[in-house]
Scaffold this motif. Structure first.
Motif, PDB file in Angstrom:
ATOM      1  N   GLN A  25       6.062  22.301 -85.526  1.00 22.47           N
ATOM      2  CA  GLN A  25       7.008  23.261 -84.956  1.00 22.47           C
ATOM      3  C   GLN A  25       8.340  23.241 -85.708  1.00 22.47           C
ATOM      4  OE1 GLN A  25       7.417  22.414 -80.828  1.00 22.47           O
ATOM      5  NE2 GLN A  25       9.078  23.897 -80.537  1.00 22.47           N
ATOM      6  N   TYR A  26       8.792  21.998 -86.062  1.00 20.30           N
ATOM      7  CA  TYR A  26      10.098  21.877 -86.707  1.00 20.30           C
ATOM      8  C   TYR A  26      10.012  21.938 -88.222  1.00 20.30           C
ATOM      9  CZ  TYR A  26      11.721  20.456 -82.133  1.00 20.30           C
ATOM     10  OH  TYR A  26      12.024  20.423 -80.815  1.00 20.30           O
ATOM     11  N   LEU A  27       8.780  21.972 -88.747  1.00 23.39           N
ATOM     12  CA  LEU A  27       8.606  21.923 -90.198  1.00 23.39           C
ATOM     13  C   LEU A  27       9.365  23.025 -90.932  1.00 23.39           C
ATOM     14  CD1 LEU A  27       7.230  20.364 -92.456  1.00 23.39           C
ATOM     15  CD2 LEU A  27       5.315  21.940 -92.302  1.00 23.39           C
ATOM     16  N   PRO A  28       9.282  24.316 -90.475  1.00 26.98           N
ATOM     17  CA  PRO A  28       9.979  25.378 -91.221  1.00 26.98           C
ATOM     18  C   PRO A  28      11.484  25.122 -91.324  1.00 26.98           C
ATOM     19  CG  PRO A  28       8.528  26.317 -89.570  1.00 26.98           C
ATOM     20  CD  PRO A  28       8.540  24.852 -89.334  1.00 26.98           C
ATOM     21  N   ILE A  29      12.134  24.733 -90.193  1.00 24.00           N
ATOM     22  CA  ILE A  29      13.589  24.510 -90.210  1.00 24.00           C
ATOM     23  C   ILE A  29      13.923  23.370 -91.157  1.00 24.00           C
ATOM     24  CG2 ILE A  29      15.608  23.991 -88.807  1.00 24.00           C
ATOM     25  CD1 ILE A  29      14.076  25.046 -86.424  1.00 24.00           C
ATOM     26  N   GLY A  30      13.154  22.275 -91.055  1.00 25.52           N
ATOM     27  CA  GLY A  30      13.390  21.126 -91.919  1.00 25.52           C
ATOM     28  C   GLY A  30      13.248  21.505 -93.376  1.00 25.52           C
ATOM     29  N   GLU A  47       4.440  10.391 -79.662  1.00 31.23           N
ATOM     30  CA  GLU A  47       4.862  11.538 -78.859  1.00 31.23           C
ATOM     31  C   GLU A  47       5.911  12.345 -79.610  1.00 31.23           C
ATOM     32  OE1 GLU A  47       6.493  10.966 -74.788  1.00 31.23           O
ATOM     33  OE2 GLU A  47       4.522  10.048 -74.491  1.00 31.23           O
ATOM     34  N   LEU A  48       6.820  11.581 -80.283  1.00 24.89           N
ATOM     35  CA  LEU A  48       7.889  12.247 -81.016  1.00 24.89           C
ATOM     36  C   LEU A  48       7.337  13.094 -82.147  1.00 24.89           C
ATOM     37  CD1 LEU A  48      10.791   9.682 -81.410  1.00 24.89           C
ATOM     38  CD2 LEU A  48      10.777  11.803 -80.131  1.00 24.89           C
ATOM     39  N   ARG A  49       6.196  12.664 -82.671  1.00 27.89           N
ATOM     40  CA  ARG A  49       5.641  13.350 -83.824  1.00 27.89           C
ATOM     41  C   ARG A  49       4.942  14.659 -83.467  1.00 27.89           C
ATOM     42  NH1 ARG A  49       5.837  10.555 -88.438  1.00 27.89           N
ATOM     43  NH2 ARG A  49       6.598   8.472 -88.004  1.00 27.89           N
ATOM     44  N   GLN A  50       4.735  14.908 -82.169  1.00 26.43           N
ATOM     45  CA  GLN A  50       3.924  16.061 -81.804  1.00 26.43           C
ATOM     46  C   GLN A  50       4.558  17.389 -82.213  1.00 26.43           C
ATOM     47  OE1 GLN A  50       3.056  15.385 -77.740  1.00 26.43           O
ATOM     48  NE2 GLN A  50       1.338  14.037 -78.217  1.00 26.43           N
ATOM     49  N   GLY A  51       5.906  17.428 -82.225  1.00 26.76           N
ATOM     50  CA  GLY A  51       6.550  18.685 -82.590  1.00 26.76           C
ATOM     51  C   GLY A  51       6.689  18.880 -84.087  1.00 26.76           C
ATOM     52  N   PHE A  52       5.952  18.086 -84.879  1.00 22.23           N
ATOM     53  CA  PHE A  52       6.146  18.074 -86.332  1.00 22.23           C
ATOM     54  C   PHE A  52       6.005  19.461 -86.951  1.00 22.23           C
ATOM     55  CE2 PHE A  52       4.556  17.333 -90.669  1.00 22.23           C
ATOM     56  CZ  PHE A  52       5.641  16.661 -91.159  1.00 22.23           C
TER      57      PHE A  52
END
Lengths: 204, 341
Positions: free
Chosen positions: A90-95, A83-88
């Protein structure tokens, strides 16, 4: 010489590989264990650099205390990692942005050393030769003389953080039985015991 | 090829020989520590103890070892197999590698590290992982509860052990274990060992190592009355034996650290005729045996602590007291100008 080079590549590869496994393994407990492996290999790299004090402190503080608490919490939590991985995405650009900024900073520092060797000497100027003092003594004499204010400020910040964490998480619970050992020790038989003569057939 | 042998081969062979010279006697000592414990406890409880296998029960440890060796290793079906088998190995390895820096006599040490004390502290703080991983990998309730208790307990007592070590280091002025022993070599014989000037710290250290090795009265991680056998519940055969060996080797190790820090390591009690004939290694062994006797004595005497009492003792009694003692020692050394150079 060749052995220490081989050792460096062994530990460096293991550090990077276990750091990668920290973010890619499915089970959070495995992640923490890989993190510990990464700490260990970094400590080994410190030893290869001749900084044995830092290596030991890294193990005592991070592996012996911080990671134990990490493991403690992660084991108790019931997290669903998929479940935690679902936003991967989405957060990729910031990371990625943060990663690139860190990369540029590292390149600036190391590149600066390469371009002007004087800068490197500037950073290593305060220490005396290893033959006069071992590196534990050097660290101590630097921290407690030249950088004593910074050291004290760092300590103050940690103290504030500690008090803050306690204030935020402490809650007063009512109805909890607490043992007061002094009270138990000072208790006399007269306080809690009454001796009565019971006549037969009459009861108390 | 000859050159390669001279640079790498020969030193490696010497180191391996030294390691064997430390590990083999250690394993024998562990085996006989179990017999020592059973005999001493039996005598304290007016029993005879093991007396059937061999003369005076002397072969009992070997019989126990052989029994464990031939049992079947059972891995629970829900367990994480790799970590389940890794945990006892980790415990055992950690209890052995710490011996690398222990000085048995002057110059009789495998690796005379500059940061020997920190190395020991680091290794002993890792001991908790064997237990925590075992508890988690067993995938079972009682081991998990035992592991959680153990994690909290060992981390708590580590803090006061750290402060005790700092007090000793303030008096020594070096992190090297050989220097620690040498600085106790005063003119008053055993009265210049650190257990006299730092007596309260010695007591705190001893109680903390009882907690650190999960021994009575702090054996909550394996409290048999509540948790079956705690983190060891699912273990059998050699996996269990490794835990057992690790635990007892840790007891010997912690006693050795205590001897080095407070009881003058290999030094004889007085530097006069009958005492200084005996080699330092023997004195070192005798002192360890005395501390181990106290370990067993405590086990035979005291009831188990309750969990909240254990935490109270660690955080509310030992931690403030040892912290104050560090400040007092530092102040004393500064005021009387006794800071070691």
């Amino acid at each position: 010489m060749i052995i220490s080079t081989l050792a460096f590549y062994l530990f460096a590869t293991l550090t990077v590989a276990s750091a990668f496994m920290v973010i890619s393994s499915k089970n959070p407990v495995h992640s923490v264990l890989f993190l510990i492996l990464a700490f260990f290999n970094s400590a080994a790299l410190f030893v290869l650099l001749g900084a044995e004090f830092l290596a030991m402190i890294l193990i005592v503080v991070y592996v012996g205390a911080v990671a134990v608490l990490f493991l403690f919490v992660v084991m108790m939590l019931d997290i669903n990692f998929s479940e935690l991985r679902q936003g991967f995405l989405q957060y990729l650009p910031i990371g990625a942005l943060i990663g690139i900024i860190l990369m540029i900073e590292l390149l600036l520092v190391v590149g600066g050393w390469q371009l002007s060797p004087e800068a490197l000497q500037l950073s290593s100027a305060p220490t005396v030769a290893m033959t006069e003092m071992n590196n534990t003594e050097q660290l101590g004499s630097l921290i407690y003389t030249q950088y004593v204010y910074l050291f004290q400020i760092a300590g103050m910040i940690l103290l504030v953080a500690m008090i803050g964490a306690i204030v935020l998480t402490h809650r007063q619970r009512s109805g909890v039985k607490k043992q007061v050992i002094a009270e138990q020790v000072y208790r006399r038989p007269e306080d809690s015991m009454v001796v009565r003569k019971v006549e037969p057939g009459q009861g108390v | 090829m000859v050159e390669f042998w001279d640079i790498y081969g020969l030193p490696t062979a010497i180191i391996v020989a030294k390691i064997l010279a430390i590990v083999l006697p250690l394993l024998i000592a562990v085996a006989y520590l179990t017999l020592y414990e059973r005999k001493v406890m039996a005598l304290m409880q007016l029993r005879k103890g093991p007396n059937v296998v061999g003369f005076y029960g002397l072969l009992q440890p070997l019989a126990d070892g052989a029994k464990l060796f031939f049992k079947e290793t059972i891995v629970p079906s829900g367990a994480n197999k790799f970590l389940f088998l890794f945990a006892p190995m980790l415990t055992f390895i950690l209890s052995l590698i710490a011996w690398a820096v222990i000085p048995f006599d002057e110059g009789m040490v495998l690796s005379d590290l500059n940061v020997g004390v920190l190395y020991l502290f680091a290794i002993s703080s890792l001991g908790v992982y064997g237990i925590v991983i075992a508890g988690w990998a067993s995938n079972s309730r009682y081991p998990f509860l035992g592991a959680l208790r153990s994690a909290a307990q060992m981390v708590s007592y580590e803090v006061s052990i750290g402060f005790v070590i700092i007090t000793v280091l303030l008096c020594v002025g070096s992190l090297n274990l050989t220097d620690v022993v040498k600085s106790q070599d005063g003119e008053y014989g055993m009265f210049s060992w650190y257990f006299i000037p730092l007596f309260p710290m010695f007591i705190i250290f001893f109680i903390s190592i009882l907690a650190e090795t999960n021994r009575h009265p702090f054996d909550l991680p394996e409290a048999e009355a509540e948790l079956v056998a705690g983190y060891q519940t699912e273990y059998s055969s050699m996996a269990f034996a490794l835990f057992f060996l690790g635990e007892y080797a840790n007891m010997i190790l912690m006693s050795a650290i205590c001897v080095v820090l407070f009881l003058g390591g290999w030094l004889p009690p007085a530097d006069i005729a009958p005492f200084n004939w005996i080699p330092g290694v023997v004195w070192f062994g005798i002192k360890i045996a005395i501390l181990l006797f106290v370990f067993i004595w405590v086990r035979a005497t005291l009831p188990r602590y309750r969990y909240d009492q254990l935490m109270r003792l660690g955080w509310k009694v030992f931690l403030p007291f040892s912290l104050i003692w560090v400040v007092l020692t530092a102040g004393f050394l500064i005021v009387f100008d006794m800071v070691p150079a």
